[in-house]
Scaffold this active site. Structure first.
Site, PDB file in Angstrom:
ATOM      1  N   CYS A   2     -65.006  48.011  28.734  1.00 49.74           N
ATOM      2  CA  CYS A   2     -66.231  48.524  28.013  1.00 49.74           C
ATOM      3  C   CYS A   2     -66.936  47.469  27.225  1.00 49.74           C
ATOM      4  O   CYS A   2     -66.544  46.682  26.641  1.00 49.74           O
ATOM      5  CB  CYS A   2     -65.746  49.647  27.099  1.00 49.74           C
ATOM      6  SG  CYS A   2     -65.026  51.203  27.381  1.00 49.74           S
ATOM      7  N   ARG A  27     -68.101  44.571  32.217  1.00 52.66           N
ATOM      8  CA  ARG A  27     -67.071  45.076  31.497  1.00 52.66           C
ATOM      9  C   ARG A  27     -66.531  46.451  31.551  1.00 52.66           C
ATOM     10  O   ARG A  27     -65.495  47.104  31.201  1.00 52.66           O
ATOM     11  CB  ARG A  27     -67.458  44.990  29.886  1.00 52.66           C
ATOM     12  CG  ARG A  27     -67.689  43.714  29.320  1.00 52.66           C
ATOM     13  CD  ARG A  27     -67.796  43.641  28.126  1.00 52.66           C
ATOM     14  NE  ARG A  27     -66.526  43.730  27.205  1.00 52.66           N
ATOM     15  CZ  ARG A  27     -65.884  43.093  26.723  1.00 52.66           C
ATOM     16  NH1 ARG A  27     -66.007  41.513  26.957  1.00 52.66           N
ATOM     17  NH2 ARG A  27     -64.795  43.084  26.095  1.00 52.66           N
ATOM     18  N   TRP A  75     -65.409  51.812  30.830  1.00 47.43           N
ATOM     19  CA  TRP A  75     -64.274  51.645  31.767  1.00 47.43           C
ATOM     20  C   TRP A  75     -63.273  52.771  31.229  1.00 47.43           C
ATOM     21  O   TRP A  75     -62.844  52.776  30.152  1.00 47.43           O
ATOM     22  CB  TRP A  75     -63.700  50.327  31.730  1.00 47.43           C
ATOM     23  CG  TRP A  75     -62.774  50.365  32.977  1.00 47.43           C
ATOM     24  CD1 TRP A  75     -63.183  49.731  34.046  1.00 47.43           C
ATOM     25  CD2 TRP A  75     -61.395  50.369  32.977  1.00 47.43           C
ATOM     26  NE1 TRP A  75     -61.822  49.638  35.012  1.00 47.43           N
ATOM     27  CE2 TRP A  75     -60.872  50.177  34.320  1.00 47.43           C
ATOM     28  CE3 TRP A  75     -60.392  50.998  31.877  1.00 47.43           C
ATOM     29  CZ2 TRP A  75     -59.464  50.377  34.204  1.00 47.43           C
ATOM     30  CZ3 TRP A  75     -59.086  51.223  32.093  1.00 47.43           C
ATOM     31  CH2 TRP A  75     -58.483  50.944  33.440  1.00 47.43           C
ATOM     32  N   ASN A 101     -64.685  50.893  21.991  1.00 53.63           N
ATOM     33  CA  ASN A 101     -64.092  49.969  23.139  1.00 53.63           C
ATOM     34  C   ASN A 101     -62.495  50.172  22.510  1.00 53.63           C
ATOM     35  O   ASN A 101     -62.212  49.615  21.230  1.00 53.63           O
ATOM     36  CB  ASN A 101     -64.620  48.709  23.230  1.00 53.63           C
ATOM     37  CG  ASN A 101     -63.879  47.878  24.217  1.00 53.63           C
ATOM     38  OD1 ASN A 101     -62.860  48.245  24.926  1.00 53.63           O
ATOM     39  ND2 ASN A 101     -63.891  46.422  23.998  1.00 53.63           N
ATOM     40  N   GLY A 102     -61.736  50.376  23.259  1.00 50.37           N
ATOM     41  CA  GLY A 102     -60.167  50.501  23.115  1.00 50.37           C
ATOM     42  C   GLY A 102     -59.747  51.886  23.301  1.00 50.37           C
ATOM     43  O   GLY A 102     -60.090  52.725  23.883  1.00 50.37           O
ATOM     44  N   GLU A 486     -53.593  34.254  45.301  1.00 48.49           N
ATOM     45  CA  GLU A 486     -54.951  34.663  44.947  1.00 48.49           C
ATOM     46  C   GLU A 486     -55.910  35.060  45.903  1.00 48.49           C
ATOM     47  O   GLU A 486     -56.663  35.910  45.702  1.00 48.49           O
ATOM     48  CB  GLU A 486     -55.131  33.271  44.276  1.00 48.49           C
ATOM     49  CG  GLU A 486     -56.660  33.061  43.795  1.00 48.49           C
ATOM     50  CD  GLU A 486     -56.859  33.918  42.737  1.00 48.49           C
ATOM     51  OE1 GLU A 486     -56.202  34.609  42.042  1.00 48.49           O
ATOM     52  OE2 GLU A 486     -58.209  34.202  42.226  1.00 48.49           O
ATOM     53  N   LYS A 490     -57.817  38.224  45.940  1.00 48.33           N
ATOM     54  CA  LYS A 490     -59.180  38.509  45.951  1.00 48.33           C
ATOM     55  C   LYS A 490     -59.674  39.467  46.882  1.00 48.33           C
ATOM     56  O   LYS A 490     -60.703  40.071  46.769  1.00 48.33           O
ATOM     57  CB  LYS A 490     -59.808  36.939  46.255  1.00 48.33           C
ATOM     58  CG  LYS A 490     -59.886  35.981  45.271  1.00 48.33           C
ATOM     59  CD  LYS A 490     -61.102  36.223  44.323  1.00 48.33           C
ATOM     60  CE  LYS A 490     -60.808  36.347  43.208  1.00 48.33           C
ATOM     61  NZ  LYS A 490     -59.721  36.178  42.101  1.00 48.33           N
ATOM     62  N   GLU A 493     -59.237  43.014  45.673  1.00 47.26           N
ATOM     63  CA  GLU A 493     -60.145  43.297  44.504  1.00 47.26           C
ATOM     64  C   GLU A 493     -61.733  43.552  45.149  1.00 47.26           C
ATOM     65  O   GLU A 493     -62.433  44.403  44.554  1.00 47.26           O
ATOM     66  CB  GLU A 493     -60.385  42.198  43.537  1.00 47.26           C
ATOM     67  CG  GLU A 493     -59.454  41.745  42.781  1.00 47.26           C
ATOM     68  CD  GLU A 493     -59.571  40.568  41.685  1.00 47.26           C
ATOM     69  OE1 GLU A 493     -59.439  40.518  40.502  1.00 47.26           O
ATOM     70  OE2 GLU A 493     -60.089  39.516  42.341  1.00 47.26           O
ATOM     71  N   HIS A 509     -37.036  37.079  55.726  1.00 44.30           N
ATOM     72  CA  HIS A 509     -35.870  37.996  54.917  1.00 44.30           C
ATOM     73  C   HIS A 509     -36.706  39.579  54.723  1.00 44.30           C
ATOM     74  O   HIS A 509     -36.574  40.294  53.995  1.00 44.30           O
ATOM     75  CB  HIS A 509     -35.666  37.515  53.451  1.00 44.30           C
ATOM     76  CG  HIS A 509     -34.997  36.290  53.701  1.00 44.30           C
ATOM     77  ND1 HIS A 509     -33.824  35.938  54.385  1.00 44.30           N
ATOM     78  CD2 HIS A 509     -35.503  34.912  53.638  1.00 44.30           C
ATOM     79  CE1 HIS A 509     -33.357  34.655  54.336  1.00 44.30           C
ATOM     80  NE2 HIS A 509     -34.416  34.125  53.828  1.00 44.30           N
ATOM     81  N   LYS A 612     -63.771  43.420  34.003  1.00 44.72           N
ATOM     82  CA  LYS A 612     -63.483  41.979  33.988  1.00 44.72           C
ATOM     83  C   LYS A 612     -62.416  41.548  32.734  1.00 44.72           C
ATOM     84  O   LYS A 612     -61.630  40.690  33.071  1.00 44.72           O
ATOM     85  CB  LYS A 612     -64.824  41.121  33.518  1.00 44.72           C
ATOM     86  CG  LYS A 612     -64.463  39.683  33.796  1.00 44.72           C
ATOM     87  CD  LYS A 612     -65.748  38.793  34.157  1.00 44.72           C
ATOM     88  CE  LYS A 612     -65.206  37.250  34.431  1.00 44.72           C
ATOM     89  NZ  LYS A 612     -64.412  37.236  35.487  1.00 44.72           N
TER      90      LYS A 612
HETATM   91  C1  G6P Z   1     -58.751  41.557  34.875  1.00 50.14           C
HETATM   92  C2  G6P Z   1     -59.888  41.040  35.827  1.00 50.14           C
HETATM   93  C3  G6P Z   1     -59.111  39.698  36.504  1.00 50.14           C
HETATM   94  C4  G6P Z   1     -58.429  38.707  35.605  1.00 50.14           C
HETATM   95  C5  G6P Z   1     -57.692  39.320  34.592  1.00 50.14           C
HETATM   96  C6  G6P Z   1     -57.179  38.499  33.707  1.00 50.14           C
HETATM   97  O1  G6P Z   1     -57.939  42.079  35.655  1.00 50.14           O
HETATM   98  O2  G6P Z   1     -60.355  41.966  36.786  1.00 50.14           O
HETATM   99  O3  G6P Z   1     -60.181  39.051  37.269  1.00 50.14           O
HETATM  100  O4  G6P Z   1     -57.893  37.507  36.315  1.00 50.14           O
HETATM  101  O5  G6P Z   1     -58.152  40.611  33.961  1.00 50.14           O
HETATM  102  O6  G6P Z   1     -58.329  38.302  32.502  1.00 50.14           O
HETATM  103  P1  G6P Z   1     -58.353  36.832  31.703  1.00 50.14           P
HETATM  104  O7  G6P Z   1     -59.695  37.186  30.920  1.00 50.14           O
HETATM  105  O8  G6P Z   1     -57.066  37.441  30.809  1.00 50.14           O
HETATM  106  O9  G6P Z   1     -58.184  35.794  32.541  1.00 50.14           O
END
Ligand code: G6P
Length: 617
Positions: A2, A27, A75, A101-102, A486, A490, A493, A509, A612
């Site tokens: 948010c 956000r 969000w 927000n929250g 990672e 990606k 996501e 395994h 994000k």
């Molecule tokens: C969310 C984002 C990710 C990020 C994660 C941790 O899930 O979509 O891209 O890696 O938060 O965020 P931070 O700001 O704590 O690194």
């Protein structure tokens, strides 16, 4: 999670707020809405979906107003992402509007109480209780003192919240309250701003004011007043934002993510800048922990979420190798619920791009309660996690707008290596020239990343050819395993595909049962130099999956001919020391996921369901 904007001043509040929301859309993008004051009334407009829908609605039904304005990009937590649940929320007399927000955890009880006294609820959100409560408290204060009403409301709320409100009775005032969720003030000349992130207002001002926990701020065109919940004035910390407005623009790219991938060499260089002093010693000037504190550390625990967690997994290899201190890595959301063993000799390293992830923040608070020392690695200056930690190392990646982390991940790695070397230095485990040698290798990383970026066109072609694949598997060993994780993250996501990473040694395994004809398997191969056992083992793993029909996509050091016969596609990366290889090996995976997602027609800056910065647990 948010985004919130508030503005009071001579400009069109509607314009400033909508422009601010555009910079905060990363956000959350389930809905967007605004409320502006004018001619003794509150004008609101809100729409489900991205900001473009709100902009369309505002073009069809323009709203007027010369007073203050607030806005929100959502969000969704409580209630479906529709027009009704979109913020702002108003009271039944439409005299106050609130964005939030929250999560207000006691909203159900408050809602019953408010319904009992006649309040009519129209949304399913937790936020609407704040609008009704605020209106009730405002009436108690003779409709005059919105800040006093806000303070009274905050005392009744449980959970995490940033609330921003306006009232028709005071059109040149925005009032906000902060508990746990981010909020920062932008100070202008004859105008003031509020937002979840400075990106919303850096086009107007770069003078910012940090707000602390449980504080209420009153914003008028010529004043910013901050108090605690009892109305006592509090000292605030003012700072200058060194990002410029263009850093938060696409700069000719179609997507922020494409730009942010290309910015990586500069971001790494900026993070490393000025770390070696003239006498060869490593200096981390933002470190508030003393060398004595660090010498007494007996255990390190790294906590983080998402991509930051992967940076932590890689850091473990470097820190344990260089410092010989046991190092655990854990996802922040699990950490405090398992009763972890922490004491004064434990150093907790919290990695968070935003400095606001609620899971990481809660883990930091827990660790400090247990007397552990906390060192944060963050990208956003003045955010909550660094403020609540004992020390901070800022990465200097600049603003990252694409939801999927790219340049901030590589700078987190650089920061982790610096911390590892610093610990080795203060504990007397490495001589200055050894540290200098690793720093010199680190310093070459920007040009190596540049080289990878110059040669990734075949990766793009490959990604386009795999747009119809259902699953991609990733394999790695040693530091290559978190890199594989990672790469898989990606792809999930951005391309919404089933992607999974395995430690290559675990393959036999279980996961090898997944291999079938044509299944793409991406393998990160360690350098053949040095740890050649590791290298040879993974070459066997490549052969094992290939023998069962997998299509092997191999990321290996340039000149490593041993993998060529088993690679359906070979992606070459520069030769660098094994511990530093994640910096170069990650880049083709970012490009791969981004291109594959674009080929599927996905919005890579705003992938579905994600935000994000996740500011709820
Ligand atoms: C969310 C984002 C990710 C990020 C994660 C941790 O899930 O979509 O891209 O890696 O938060 O965020 P931070 O700001 O704590 O690194």
């Amino acid at each position: 999670m948010c985004g919130i904007v508030g503005y009071v001043g001579p400009q069109s509040a509607l314009q400033v707020v909508v422009d601010g929301l555009a910079r905060l859309e990363y956000r959350g993008y389930d809905s967007a809405g605004v409320a502006v004051l004018g001619e003794g009334a509150l004008h609101t407009e809100k729409r489900a979906g991205k900001l473009a829908n709100l902009r369309g609605a505002l073009e069809e039904h323009p709203i007027a107003g010369e007073g203050a304005g607030i806005g929100h990009t959502r969000w969704a937590t409580h209630g479906a992402p529709n027009d009704v649940n979109a913020h702002p929320h108003v009271d039944n007399d439409e005299r106050v509007a609130v964005v939030h927000n929250g999560i207000i955890e006691n909203f159900a009880a408050l809602r019953l109480e408010l319904e009992d006294v006649g309040c009519k609820f129209i949304s399913e959100t937790d936020t609407e209780v704040a609008a009704h409560l605020l209106s009730t408290e405002l009436a108690r204060h003779g409709d005059k003192d919105l800040a006093a009403a806000m303070r009274a409301v905050c005392k009744r709320l449980e959970g995490a919240f940033t609330l921003v409100a306006v009232s028709v009775d005071d059109p040149d005032l925005v009032v906000a309250a902060r508990r746990n969720s981010p909020l920062v003030v932008g100070r202008g000349q004859g105008e003031n701003f509020l937002a979840s992130d400075v990106a919303a207002f850096i086009a107007h001002t770069r003078e910012a004011v940090e707000l602390g926990q449980d504080q209420v701020v009153e914003l008028r065109p010529d004043s910013v007043r901050v108090t605690d919940y009892d109305g006592n004035p509090v000292e605030v910390n003012e700072y200058h934002v060194d990002w410029d407005a263009s850093a938060a623009e696409k700069g000719g790219y179609d997507y922020f993510m494409l730009k942010e991938i290309v910015e990586q060499p500069r971001a790494i260089a900026d993070t490393l800048l000025g770390r070696l002093s003239v006498d060869g010693a490593l200096t981390l000037d933002e470190m508030r922990l003393s060398p004595e504190d660090l010498r007494s550390v007996e255990k390190i625990v790294i906590i983080a979420c998402g991509t930051s967690y992967h940076a932590g997994l890689i850091a473990k290899y470097a820190i344990e190798h260089w410092c010989r201190i046991p190092c655990e890595v854990e996802v922040a959301s699990e950490f405090r619920y398992r009763d972890p063993i922490l004491d004064r000799q434990t150093l907790v390293i919290a990695i968070s791009q935003s400095g606001e992830s609620m899971d990481t923040l809660m883990a930091v608070r827990y660790a400090r309660e247990q007397r552990a020392k906390v060192l944060a690695i963050c990208n956003v200056n003045g955010s909550t996690i660094p403020r609540e930690s004992d020390g901070v190392l800022y990465t200097h990646a600049g603003p990252e707008v694409g939801v999927a982390a790219t340049k901030t991940f590589l700078t987190q790695l650089a920061a982790c290596y610096l911390i590892g070397l610093y610990l080795a230095q203060v504990r007397g485990l490495k001589f200055g020239d050894e540290i200098e040698a690793v720093i010199a290798q680190l310093a070459t990383m920007p040009e190596h990343v540049e080289k990878v970026l110059d040669t990734v066109e075949p990766v793009r072609e490959l990604a386009r050819s795999l747009a119809d694949a259902d699953t991609v598997l990733f394999l790695g060993r040693h530091v290559g395993y978190p890199v594989a994780m990672e790469g898989a993250l990606k792809l999930k996501e951005l391309a919404y595909m089933h992607a999974e990473a395995f430690a290559a040694g675990e393959l036999k395994h279980g996961p090898i049962a997944l291999i079938e004809e044509g299944l793409p398997v991406v393998v990160v191969v360690p350098s053949p130099q040095g740890r050649s056992v590791l290298h040879d083992k993974i070459v066997s793993n490549i052969q094992e999956v290939r023998a069962r029909g997998a299509r092997t996509i191999v990321i290996a050091e340039a000149g490593d001919e041993s993998v060529r016969p088993y690679s359906d596609v070979l992606i070459e990366i520069p030769a660098v020391p094994t511990l530093l290889q994640p910096i170069v090996a990650t880049v083709p995976m970012q490009v791969f996921a981004c291109e594959l997602a674009l080929a599927k027609g996905n919005d890579v800056d705003q992938p579905r369901n994600l935000a994000k910065s996740v500011t709820v647990e």
